[in-house]
Design an enzyme around this catalytic site. Structure first.
Site, PDB file in Angstrom:
ATOM      1  N   HIS A   1       0.774  -6.777  10.701  1.00 23.46           N
ATOM      2  CA  HIS A   1       1.886  -5.974  11.468  1.00 23.46           C
ATOM      3  C   HIS A   1       2.233  -6.976  12.561  1.00 23.46           C
ATOM      4  CE1 HIS A   1       1.993  -2.177   9.778  1.00 23.46           C
ATOM      5  NE2 HIS A   1       0.789  -2.524   9.137  1.00 23.46           N
TER       6      HIS A   1
ATOM      7  N   ASN B   1       0.831  -1.174  -0.080  1.00 28.38           N
ATOM      8  CA  ASN B   1      -0.058  -0.190  -0.132  1.00 28.38           C
ATOM      9  C   ASN B   1       0.664   1.308   0.207  1.00 28.38           C
ATOM     10  OD1 ASN B   1       0.592  -1.088   2.758  1.00 28.38           O
ATOM     11  ND2 ASN B   1      -0.555   0.732   3.484  1.00 28.38           N
ATOM     12  N   HIS B   2       2.199   1.172   0.294  1.00 28.47           N
ATOM     13  CA  HIS B   2       2.959   2.434   0.156  1.00 28.47           C
ATOM     14  C   HIS B   2       3.720   2.641  -0.898  1.00 28.47           C
ATOM     15  CE1 HIS B   2       2.079   3.519   4.222  1.00 28.47           C
ATOM     16  NE2 HIS B   2       2.207   2.019   4.773  1.00 28.47           N
TER      17      HIS B   2
ATOM     18  N   HIS C   1       0.938  -6.812   4.929  1.00 32.08           N
ATOM     19  CA  HIS C   1       0.255  -5.958   5.518  1.00 32.08           C
ATOM     20  C   HIS C   1      -0.210  -6.259   7.018  1.00 32.08           C
ATOM     21  CE1 HIS C   1      -1.408  -1.788   5.501  1.00 32.08           C
ATOM     22  NE2 HIS C   1      -2.346  -2.405   5.942  1.00 32.08           N
TER      23      HIS C   1
END
Length: 160
Positions: free
Chosen positions: A143, A20-21, A141
């Protein structure tokens, strides 16, 4: 793939999807993974060209008796991908001899961890949305530090 290039010396090939980054964007719809791939440093896959018809095609790797199908899906906004799964706009292409392959899925999305986990059920992907033929799902994604794969809620594949 870079390891088949006669002009490159690749001892251990790296396959990657975008997160996503580092998702594709801009006029050319490129991301950092494209630069790494052009430089011969990795094999970038799992990019969806059409978000109205998401087709996930596997990388098929054979070595001796082993056959591995790797399905990649780079990050798509969770709500959008959830709606696409609900509307049956996500399709998986598979090898014709499906049972003879070990199927690995790599994706970069929020995973539904039950109603108590704090993620709204439409802002994530549920394990039930993934096909039953998968053997292992590597979920980016996340954590949490999970070293050992765990059996999925359905019990049909393992989640890492």
């Amino acid at each position: 793939v870079n390891y088949e290039d006669a002009n490159s010396n690749v001892e251990m090939p790296i396959f990657m999807i975008h997160g996503n980054h580092d998702d594709p964007g801009g006029e050319s719809n490129l991301c950092a993974a494209n630069l790494l791939e052009v430089g011969g440093l990795c094999n970038y896959f799992g990019r969806s060209e059409d978000l109205e018809d998401i087709v996930i095609r596997p990388l098929l790797i054979k070595k001796g008796e082993s056959q591995i199908a790797i399905y990649g899906l780079g990050n798509i906004r969770d709500e959008r991908l959830n709606r696409a799964f609900q509307a049956r706009k996500v399709r998986f292409e598979t090898p014709s001899d499906l049972p003879n392959w070990f199927h690995i899925m790599i994706l970069h999305q929020n995973r539904h961890k039950g109603n108590k986990a704090g993620v709204p059920s439409k802002s994530c992907i549920h394990e039930e949305m993934l096909p039953e033929f998968l053997d292992l799902v590597i979920w980016g994604h996340e954590h949490d530090c999970e070293v050992q794969p765990k059996e999925s809620l359905r019990g049909e594949f393992y989640v890492e």
